[in-house]
Write a protein that holds these residues in place. Structure first.
Motif, mmCIF file in Angstrom:
data_model
loop_
_atom_site.group_PDB
_atom_site.id
_atom_site.type_symbol
_atom_site.label_atom_id
_atom_site.label_comp_id
_atom_site.label_asym_id
_atom_site.label_seq_id
_atom_site.Cartn_x
_atom_site.Cartn_y
_atom_site.Cartn_z
ATOM 1 N N ARG A 61 0.834 -1.213 0.000
ATOM 2 C CA ARG A 61 0.000 0.000 0.000
ATOM 3 C C ARG A 61 0.867 1.261 0.000
ATOM 4 O O ARG A 61 0.557 2.233 -0.695
ATOM 5 C CB ARG A 61 -0.932 -0.016 1.199
ATOM 6 C CG ARG A 61 -2.035 -1.028 1.080
ATOM 7 C CD ARG A 61 -3.042 -0.869 2.218
ATOM 8 N NE ARG A 61 -3.973 -1.965 2.172
ATOM 9 C CZ ARG A 61 -4.014 -2.971 3.049
ATOM 10 N NH1 ARG A 61 -3.179 -3.008 4.067
ATOM 11 N NH2 ARG A 61 -4.919 -3.932 2.927
ATOM 12 N N THR A 62 1.948 1.241 0.775
ATOM 13 C CA THR A 62 2.852 2.396 0.823
ATOM 14 C C THR A 62 3.505 2.624 -0.534
ATOM 15 O O THR A 62 3.603 3.762 -1.010
ATOM 16 C CB THR A 62 3.925 2.182 1.917
ATOM 17 O OG1 THR A 62 3.271 2.047 3.184
ATOM 18 C CG2 THR A 62 4.904 3.343 1.969
ATOM 19 N N GLU A 65 0.911 4.149 -2.900
ATOM 20 C CA GLU A 65 0.659 5.551 -2.582
ATOM 21 C C GLU A 65 1.820 6.426 -3.045
ATOM 22 O O GLU A 65 1.629 7.481 -3.659
ATOM 23 C CB GLU A 65 0.440 5.712 -1.078
ATOM 24 C CG GLU A 65 0.052 7.110 -0.670
ATOM 25 C CD GLU A 65 -0.253 7.250 0.813
ATOM 26 O OE1 GLU A 65 -0.422 8.399 1.256
ATOM 27 O OE2 GLU A 65 -0.302 6.226 1.525
#
Length: 87
Positions: A61-62, A65
């Motif tokens: 997810r990081t 993003e």
């Protein structure tokens, strides 16, 4: 017909094994390989990994993003640091 240099059977580790994931992750990895620049398959994998108890979900997810930000975005450095910590 047999073609020199080509094999119909795979030898070596699967994509899941290479990434330290269970074999059940293989369909998710195939979707990612089919759409290498799309976040959706990666985020679906992250959700599945979280459900299975794998900590790699936060890393994925990081990375997703961070990939949406410009390098000069103030959040980019913080996300890069978080990514390094999760790696």
């Amino acid at each position: 017909a047999h073609m020199s240099g080509f094999s119909t059977s795979s030898s070596g580790p699967s994509r899941a094994q290479v990434h330290g994931l269970p074999a059940a992750a293989e369909p998710f990895l195939a979707e990612i390989a089919a759409a290498p620049f799309a976040d959706a398959p990666r985020l679906i994998l992250a959700d599945w990994l979280e459900e299975q108890g794998y900590p790699r979900a936060d890393l994925i997810r990081t990375q997703c993003e961070r990939s949406r930000l410009d390098d000069d975005d103030p959040q980019a450095e913080a996300l890069a640091d978080r990514e390094a910590d999760l790696w």
